[in-house]
Enzyme design. Structure first.
Site, PDB file in Angstrom:
ATOM      1  N   LYS A 269       0.566  -1.071  -0.028  1.00 46.81           N
ATOM      2  CA  LYS A 269      -0.292  -0.342   0.229  1.00 46.81           C
ATOM      3  C   LYS A 269       1.182   1.345   0.374  1.00 46.81           C
ATOM      4  O   LYS A 269       2.285   1.087   0.547  1.00 46.81           O
ATOM      5  CB  LYS A 269      -1.011  -0.494   1.085  1.00 46.81           C
ATOM      6  CG  LYS A 269      -1.629   1.350   1.367  1.00 46.81           C
ATOM      7  CD  LYS A 269      -2.622   1.381   2.353  1.00 46.81           C
ATOM      8  CE  LYS A 269      -2.840   2.421   3.335  1.00 46.81           C
ATOM      9  NZ  LYS A 269      -3.838   2.323   4.317  1.00 46.81           N
TER      10      LYS A 269
HETATM   11  C1  R5P Z   1      -2.938   4.704   7.454  1.00 48.04           C
HETATM   12  O1  R5P Z   1      -1.704   3.330   6.647  1.00 48.04           O
HETATM   13  C2  R5P Z   1      -3.903   4.391   7.655  1.00 48.04           C
HETATM   14  O2  R5P Z   1      -3.933   4.159   8.447  1.00 48.04           O
HETATM   15  C3  R5P Z   1      -5.050   4.476   6.763  1.00 48.04           C
HETATM   16  O3  R5P Z   1      -5.446   3.341   6.489  1.00 48.04           O
HETATM   17  C4  R5P Z   1      -4.803   4.617   5.650  1.00 48.04           C
HETATM   18  O4  R5P Z   1      -4.105   6.178   5.338  1.00 48.04           O
HETATM   19  C5  R5P Z   1      -6.332   4.959   4.325  1.00 48.04           C
HETATM   20  O5  R5P Z   1      -6.550   5.888   4.369  1.00 48.04           O
HETATM   21  P1  R5P Z   1      -7.012   7.510   3.989  1.00 48.04           P
HETATM   22  O6  R5P Z   1      -7.215   6.908   2.992  1.00 48.04           O
HETATM   23  O7  R5P Z   1      -7.677   8.034   4.561  1.00 48.04           O
HETATM   24  O8  R5P Z   1      -5.501   7.928   3.843  1.00 48.04           O
END
Ligand code: R5P
Length: 291
Positions: A204
């Site tokens: 990710k």
């Molecule tokens: C990072 O690992 C956070 O915990 C979230 O899972 C991640 O940032 C995805 O969420 P957002 O789309 O709000 O950035």
């Protein structure tokens, strides 16, 4: 018993049909075990090859994040429109019904809060037994490449990958960006490739310029994080570009649950991810759905 087997006439051994075999639909995953493939196929739709993951694990560093004050009210109505729920074990156990029957990306790293200047020193916060107990489809571990806690975070990642490999559970390597950390193409090229080479089955990361270079050089599927809340049309454009440039999905949080219309937004995101809709088509679709 042996005699009774022979009593059935008309066995068909299909002698002229070669054994079934298939190339697994996710890149880099041909040589992982059956159980891991099965979990991956629960997370990524085998037809589109893509995934919509709904991230609501923010509380593990941010506490009660705007839009997530009541996970039990906000998340279940959105679950039917996504492939994967990404959360902490605390939030899942307390606020998400297991009957939703969705793949779970379990946040397994834990660390200090947003009050800490350097958040890069995480630990493994969930052991493999509890990940199995939670029926996790994958375990998410943050890596802080280039930060003071880099080495520890790589150790956390590698230990989790080893444990996951023992039981067929993939590891999602999350590329962290801290206050002082770069968000350049060069940085993401380095970090995503490192984490894939350590053995993470899914990565990710954040979208950046020349994103197709990142997805091309990364041997396993990449999903993008949404990041801070953007206007809906801009978030959909971000999503569209990432998919067009080789992302296998999105792992989006704030741009969905902080949206004016979260249900419409998650459905619009899925249109892009699974149905090849353009950002404009997805935005028109978003506007057409009543709150
Ligand atoms: C990072 O690992 C956070 O915990 C979230 O899972 C991640 O940032 C995805 O969420 P957002 O789309 O709000 O950035």
């Amino acid at each position: 018993m042996a005699d009774s087997m022979e009593n059935k006439a008309g066995h068909n051994y299909y002698l002229d049909v070669p054994p079934a075999s298939e190339v697994f639909f996710l890149k880099g995953m041909d040589h992982v075990d059956w159980g891991m493939k099965n979990r991956l196929a629960r997370m990524f739709n085998p037809k589109s090859g893509h995934t919509v993951m709904l991230a609501f694990d923010h509380g593990y560093i941010m506490g009660s994040t705007a839009g997530l004050e009541r996970i039990d009210i906000v998340i279940p109505p959105l679950a039917g429109h996504v492939d994967v729920l990404m959360g902490t074990r605390g939030a899942l156990r307390a606020a998400v019904p297991p009957t939703l029957d969705k793949a779970v990306a379990l946040r397994c790293s834990a660390g200090s809060s947003v009050l800490d200047e350097d958040m890069s020193h995480e630990v493994i916060g969930v052991n493999i037994e509890d990940a199995i107990r939670m029926n996790a489809s994958c375990m998410a571990i943050q890596t802080f490449i280039g930060a003071p806690g880099e080495k520890t975070s790589i150790q956390n990642l590698c230990n989790t990958i080893d444990a996951g490999n023992r039981y067929g559970i993939p590891t999602l390597g999350v590329i962290a960006v801290g206050k002082e950390m770069e968000r350049t193409t060069k940085y993401f090229l380095l970090a995503t490739r490192m984490v894939a080479e350590f053995g993470a089955q899914i990565i990710k990361t954040y979208y950046c310029d020349e994103f197709e270079k990142i997805t091309s050089a990364c041997p396993v599927p990449i999903v993008i994080a949404g990041g801070k809340k953007l206007p809906e049309n801009e978030a959909l454009t971000l999503c569209f570009r990432a998919i067009r440039e080789g992302a296998a999905g999105v792992d989006m949080g704030r741009n969905i649950f902080q949206s004016e219309n979260p249900r419409a937004m998650v459905k619009a995101v899925a249109k892009i991810v699974h149905e090849n809709a353009s950002d404009k088509e997805a935005y028109d679709f978003y506007l057409s759905i009543k709150k």
